[in-house]
Write an enzyme that holds these catalytic residues in place. Structure first.
Site, mmCIF file in Angstrom:
data_model
loop_
_atom_site.group_PDB
_atom_site.id
_atom_site.type_symbol
_atom_site.label_atom_id
_atom_site.label_comp_id
_atom_site.label_asym_id
_atom_site.label_seq_id
_atom_site.Cartn_x
_atom_site.Cartn_y
_atom_site.Cartn_z
ATOM 1 N N LYS A 15 0.944 -0.886 0.072
ATOM 2 C CA LYS A 15 -0.355 -0.096 0.075
ATOM 3 C C LYS A 15 0.644 0.609 -0.259
ATOM 4 O O LYS A 15 2.510 1.240 0.561
ATOM 5 C CB LYS A 15 -1.262 0.119 1.163
ATOM 6 N N ASP B 155 -6.921 4.431 -4.045
ATOM 7 C CA ASP B 155 -7.464 5.007 -3.174
ATOM 8 C C ASP B 155 -8.436 5.838 -2.565
ATOM 9 O O ASP B 155 -8.405 6.612 -3.726
ATOM 10 C CB ASP B 155 -6.973 3.671 -1.714
HETATM 11 P P1 NDP Z 1 -13.170 8.418 -2.596
HETATM 12 O O1 NDP Z 1 -11.294 9.117 -2.437
HETATM 13 O O2 NDP Z 1 -13.412 7.970 -3.561
HETATM 14 O O3 NDP Z 1 -14.164 7.934 -1.784
HETATM 15 C C1 NDP Z 1 -13.984 8.197 0.057
HETATM 16 C C2 NDP Z 1 -15.313 8.953 0.676
HETATM 17 O O4 NDP Z 1 -14.663 8.801 1.574
HETATM 18 C C3 NDP Z 1 -15.479 9.885 0.201
HETATM 19 O O5 NDP Z 1 -17.058 10.488 0.380
HETATM 20 C C4 NDP Z 1 -15.191 10.898 1.406
HETATM 21 O O6 NDP Z 1 -15.255 12.454 1.754
HETATM 22 C C5 NDP Z 1 -15.384 10.704 3.007
HETATM 23 N N1 NDP Z 1 -13.933 10.033 3.644
HETATM 24 C C6 NDP Z 1 -12.484 9.955 2.783
HETATM 25 N N2 NDP Z 1 -12.005 9.952 4.466
HETATM 26 C C7 NDP Z 1 -13.055 10.353 5.323
HETATM 27 C C8 NDP Z 1 -13.154 10.745 6.983
HETATM 28 N N3 NDP Z 1 -11.870 10.965 7.348
HETATM 29 N N4 NDP Z 1 -14.065 10.784 7.386
HETATM 30 C C9 NDP Z 1 -15.608 11.517 6.501
HETATM 31 N N5 NDP Z 1 -15.439 10.313 5.390
HETATM 32 C C10 NDP Z 1 -14.292 10.360 4.629
HETATM 33 O O7 NDP Z 1 -12.273 7.059 -1.712
HETATM 34 P P2 NDP Z 1 -12.653 4.844 -1.962
HETATM 35 O O8 NDP Z 1 -14.522 5.311 -2.224
HETATM 36 O O9 NDP Z 1 -12.631 4.408 -2.837
HETATM 37 O O10 NDP Z 1 -12.753 3.967 -0.523
HETATM 38 C C11 NDP Z 1 -13.950 4.258 0.340
HETATM 39 C C12 NDP Z 1 -13.029 3.159 0.816
HETATM 40 O O11 NDP Z 1 -13.326 1.623 0.143
HETATM 41 C C13 NDP Z 1 -11.436 3.065 1.979
HETATM 42 O O12 NDP Z 1 -11.176 2.593 3.260
HETATM 43 C C14 NDP Z 1 -10.429 2.340 0.974
HETATM 44 O O13 NDP Z 1 -9.760 2.165 1.793
HETATM 45 C C15 NDP Z 1 -11.648 1.047 0.741
HETATM 46 N N6 NDP Z 1 -11.114 0.620 -0.673
HETATM 47 C C16 NDP Z 1 -10.872 0.827 -1.892
HETATM 48 C C17 NDP Z 1 -10.969 0.835 -2.609
HETATM 49 C C18 NDP Z 1 -10.735 0.337 -4.610
HETATM 50 O O14 NDP Z 1 -10.885 -0.101 -5.091
HETATM 51 N N7 NDP Z 1 -11.078 1.532 -4.729
HETATM 52 C C19 NDP Z 1 -10.735 -0.680 -3.038
HETATM 53 C C20 NDP Z 1 -10.732 -1.827 -1.130
HETATM 54 C C21 NDP Z 1 -10.779 -0.753 -0.426
HETATM 55 P P3 NDP Z 1 -15.221 13.384 1.434
HETATM 56 O O15 NDP Z 1 -15.152 13.538 -0.160
HETATM 57 O O16 NDP Z 1 -15.281 14.473 2.033
HETATM 58 O O17 NDP Z 1 -13.422 13.601 1.810
#
Ligand code: NDP
Length: 448
Positions: free
Chosen positions: A129, A169
């Protein structure tokens, strides 16, 4: 001779002492270690060869300076990370996170989880990662491009299609992967498609990769429900976040006949009793890159709650898909009291250990992230296959491969939990099955 339990406790204490201040990493290690007592009893050779101690120590950790210039000419210095955790099963594989909260402890927890998740897919990929404390919010495309170019200027020497293959991510989507790949190509002079996944299908990406984590998570939850003679049809659902994972989780739930009534971002959540209008969410989040509040400004029956508690919205299925530790013990109690039947972690480690205990004790079907969200990395591995064979598969074929992999991950967790006398406990099933696959490969490769 110490008992397996004492041994596990001492390993955990060593991890804490050797990695001070890295709380998220400690939490992730503890969760896996707590499942391993019956494994050490059945496989004493794992203790003899110190497999747990070896798995808890990353193979390599790289920390680097990322200098870049903003649109006004001001210079910024960020910190970049790549933790190459374990390559027993294949090249290091795992995403990059760009978020101001990133530090070594977060990248290590994500890398550690990734090792077991990748093992559960059954595909030939190790775990790693990376990321940076860079905050892309409010930055122009040009600023994001300059940052990505600077980040890759250091990282390119550590990655490669047979060595380490990053992806997206939080904060890293198609745009960022494009800028990163462009700089890699420029520095190496090679069109090495397999060095990054999550690419645009127009230039080497796989169809379904964008949708895969969310789709896969819903497939997993659907399998958990089917194991209880139930299904997604007609279920009221809540999905936190509104990024890549959340959006395609909502899409698949709607395709399977469920109704998602709430989603969020870090500023607040929206509730729409009639079911979320996904086209509108995509427009706001993917095209305009605005806050989720804009949804309630357009859909008049929807309600926006700033800084509110999305887990207080009654639902039968909850899918935390934003970030780590977003769902705690109190949230879990509220969900259980409101009749929640299943929880599928789209995010990595979104539920606190106390929250998980509440769900398990209440008999809620609980899918841990390392199993539930494995569809993203699995489809990345399918992207690597297509790149290696210079081929591209149809959406339908790729989605069927994803669905089949997710059914396999579910079966593996289910059967392993049963085999180790904890039927229905997917946390134990995922931890043990992932651990055994990695430990057996490491044993076979000798002391490396
Ligand atoms: P994105 O950046 O596309 O979206 C993240 C979302 O989560 C946004 O709506 C964001 O809101 C919110 N968010 C992020 N940090 C915080 C925080 N500290 N508190 C509250 N809300 C938060 O990321 P992903 O959708 O790709 O990833 C989401 C999760 O899924 C993560 O845990 C990631 O590790 C996991 N994941 C992702 C994969 C992928 O293929 N993308 C694969 C496997 C797991 P805001 O815009 O306001 O920050």
């Amino acid at each position: 001779m110490s008992s397996p339990n004492e041994r596990l406790d001492s390993i955990y204490q060593q991890v804490v002492a050797r990695n001070p201040g890295e709380e998220e990493f400690h939490q992730a290690v503890r969760e896996v270690i707590e499942s391993l007592d019956p494994v050490l009893r059945r496989y004493p050779e794992f203790a003899e060869h110190k497999m747990i101690e070896r798995i808890c120590e990353p193979e390599r950790q790289i920390i680097f300076r990322v200098p870049w210039e903003d649109d006004r000419g001001e210079i910024h210095i960020n910190r970049g990370f790549r933790v190459q955790f374990n390559s027993a099963l294949g090249p290091f594989k795992g995403g990059l996170r760009f978020h101001p909260s990133v530090y070594l402890g977060i990248i290590k927890f994500l890398g550690f989880e990734q090792v077991f998740k990748n093992a559960l897919t059954g595909l030939p990929i190790g775990g790693g990662k990376g990321g940076s404390d860079f905050d892309p919010k409010g930055r122009s495309d040009n600023e994001v491009m300059r940052f990505c170019q600077s980040f890759m200027t250091e990282m390119y020497r550590h990655i490669g299609e047979y060595m380490d293959v990053p992806a997206g991510d939080i904060g890293v989507g198609g745009r960022e992967v494009g800028y990163l790949f462009g700089q890699y190509k420029r520095l190496t002079g090679r069109y090495e498609s397999g060095v990054l996944t999550g690419k645009d299908p127009a230039w080497g990406g796989a169809l379904v990769r964008r949708e895969s984590t969310g789709y896969g998570a819903v497939y997993f939850v659907d399998e958990m429900l089917k194991a209880r003679n139930d299904s997604m049809e007609g279920k009221i659902c809540v999905v936190s976040g509104s990024g890549n994972v959340a959006i395609y989780t909502i899409e698949k739930i709607h395709q399977l006949g469920g109704k998602v009534v709430a989603c969020s971002d870090s500023a607040g959540f929206v509730y729409d009793e009639e079911g979320l209008d996904l086209d509108l969410i995509k427009q706001i989040k993917e095209v305009e890159r605005r806050r989720i509040k804009a949804y309630a400004d357009t859909r008049k029956q929807a309600k926006y709650t700033p800084k509110g508690d999305i887990w207080a919205v009654p639902c039968q299925v909850a899918m935390p898909s934003a970030t780590q530790n977003e769902l705690d013990e109190e949230h879990a109690r509220t969900l259980v009291a409101n009749g929640c039947l299943a929880v599928g972690e789209g995010a990595n480690m979104p539920t606190t250990p106390a929250g998980i205990r509440v769900f398990l004790e209440a008999g809620v079907a609980f899918g841990p992230g390392k199993a539930t969200n494995a569809g993203g990395v699995a489809t990345s591995a399918l992207e690597m296959q297509q790149n290696a064979s210079r081929d591209s598969w149809s959406f339908e074929y790729t989605e069927e491969r994803l669905a089949s992999i997710m059914r396999g991950v579910h079966r593996t967790c289910w059967e392993t939990a049963k085999d180790f006398d904890q039927p229905g406990n997917y946390v134990v099933g995922a931890n043990i099955a992932g651990f055994i696959r990695v430990a057996e490969a490491m044993l076979a490769l000798g002391l490396v």
